[in-house]
Motif scaffolding. Structure first.
Motif, short mmCIF file in Angstrom:
data_model
loop_
_atom_site.label_atom_id
_atom_site.label_comp_id
_atom_site.label_asym_id
_atom_site.label_seq_id
_atom_site.Cartn_x
_atom_site.Cartn_y
_atom_site.Cartn_z
N TYR A 1 -23.93 14.04 -5.08
CA TYR A 1 -22.97 14.28 -3.85
C TYR A 1 -22.22 15.89 -4.07
CZ TYR A 1 -22.46 10.00 -1.56
OH TYR A 1 -22.69 8.88 -0.49
N GLN B 1 -12.62 12.21 -2.34
CA GLN B 1 -13.96 12.78 -2.12
C GLN B 1 -15.18 11.87 -1.84
OE1 GLN B 1 -14.31 16.93 -3.39
NE2 GLN B 1 -12.81 16.45 -4.78
N LYS C 1 -20.69 17.79 -0.99
CA LYS C 1 -19.70 16.88 -0.60
C LYS C 1 -18.69 16.62 -1.51
CE LYS C 1 -23.39 14.90 2.69
NZ LYS C 1 -23.99 13.49 3.03
N ALA D 1 -17.00 11.01 1.38
CA ALA D 1 -18.58 11.50 1.41
C ALA D 1 -19.40 10.55 1.93
CB ALA D 1 -18.91 12.09 0.29
#
Length: 327
Positions: free
Chosen positions: A289, A180, A294, A184
């Motif tokens: 984040y 992730q 995200k 991101a």
């Protein structure tokens, strides 16, 4: 207060009543709302990370400040905060003076040199606490203070360029976050896993490609950075062949296996980087984040009274993907 106490080396975790601590100078008292249970807790229980017992473990703490000690000016009662691994250091050695207190031989680590967070309350040094973004829940924030922080720090320290490809080795408690974070940040992202049942999930999390091993990685053109997030250096050794020239492998999992490097590393200028948590700037970014939606924590949630079951699932690698104790 209630706390999970490890009475001795390799001891059975016990939930019992212990005195509630009071903050001293430059300290705050946190009412813990969530505490991540990390595999590092297993390493400590087994004596692979030295400490003294009995010990309250836990180093992914988030909660509310309910009392402050003398001299605290940067925090106030009611603040929502979390606490990273390194709380304090000597302040006098070369590494402290260079702003790299993670290398200080006298550092004070959460749950190692101090009481940890698997308890209703915990002390922390005020200036080391990190304010939580308002829209991030305690359960989402807790695993970021070790797992998320570690993965993002490793990626940042590898210094990837905009055109480079990132591979995540292992899709466990660190790896699924690595996928992730890489995506991101805008990188082409490849997941390396033998687990067929995780392939759809990691694609949903942002992986552009999924391969089984280093040979598979090499077959699709390789990667410039490999984040080795698991505890197997045998798997890391096998994945090295999938690095492109000038590639970097970042080791962030602990293993007692040897890392095997061939002479190909010389011609390709391969770099092996060790990394844990590299400064508060990266912790801020890791949380940001999450705040922006995200990166999402996937965790199993347990009560403090059920912490022994949570520990067993983490020990056996059955937790998917993090275990969080919600108070």
């Amino acid at each position: 207060m209630k706390a999970a106490v490890v009475p001795a080396l390799n001891g059975q975790w016990e939930v019992k009543e212990v005195p509630t601590p009071e903050p001293g100078a430059n300290q705050v008292l946190l009412k813990i709302h969530a505490s991540g249970l990390c595999y590092t807790d297993v390493h400590i229980t087994k004596g692979e990370i030295p400490t003294e017992f009995p010990r309250i473990l836990g180093h992914e703490p988030v909660g509310e400040i309910v009392a402050i000690g003398e001299g605290v000016t940067s925090r106030q009662v009611g603040d929502r905060v979390g606490v990273p691994w390194v709380q304090a250091s000597c302040g006098r050695c070369e590494w402290c003076l260079r702003g790299k207190r993670m290398f200080c031989a006298q550092q004070i680590g959460t749950g190692v040199q101090t009481q940890g967070s698997h308890a209703e309350y915990m002390l922390a040094y005020a200036d080391t606490t990190m304010l939580l973004p308002d829209n991030v829940s305690y359960e989402q924030a807790a695993p970021i203070f070790c797992a998320g922080y570690t993965v993002w720090s490793g990626l940042r320290f590898a210094d990837p360029k905009p055109h480079e490809r990132i591979a995540i080795l292992g899709v466990g408690g660190l790896g699924y976050l690595g996928v992730q974070y890489s995506k991101a940040a805008g990188f082409e992202t490849i997941a390396i896993t033998h687990s067929k049942d995780k392939e759809k999930l990691v694609r949903d999390l942002g992986a552009d490609e999924v391969v089984a091993d280093g040979e598979g990685l090499k077959a699709i053109g390789g990667a410039d950075v490999i984040l080795a997030t698991g505890n197997s250096y045998k798997a890391a050794s096998a994945a090295l062949g999938g690095l492109r020239p000038d590639g970097r492998m970042v080791l962030m999992g602990v293993s007692d296996e040897p890392l095997q490097v061939t002479s190909e590393a010389i011609m390709n200028r391969t770099r092996i980087i060790g990394s844990t948590q590299n400064g508060s700037e990266y912790l801020y970014e890791a949380l940001d984040y999450v705040a922006k939606g995200k990166v999402k924590v996937i965790a199993e949630t347990y009560s403090l009274n059920d912490i022994s079951r949570a520990y067993e699932r983490v020990l056996k690698g059955e937790a998917r993907f993090r275990a969080v104790i919600a108070m």
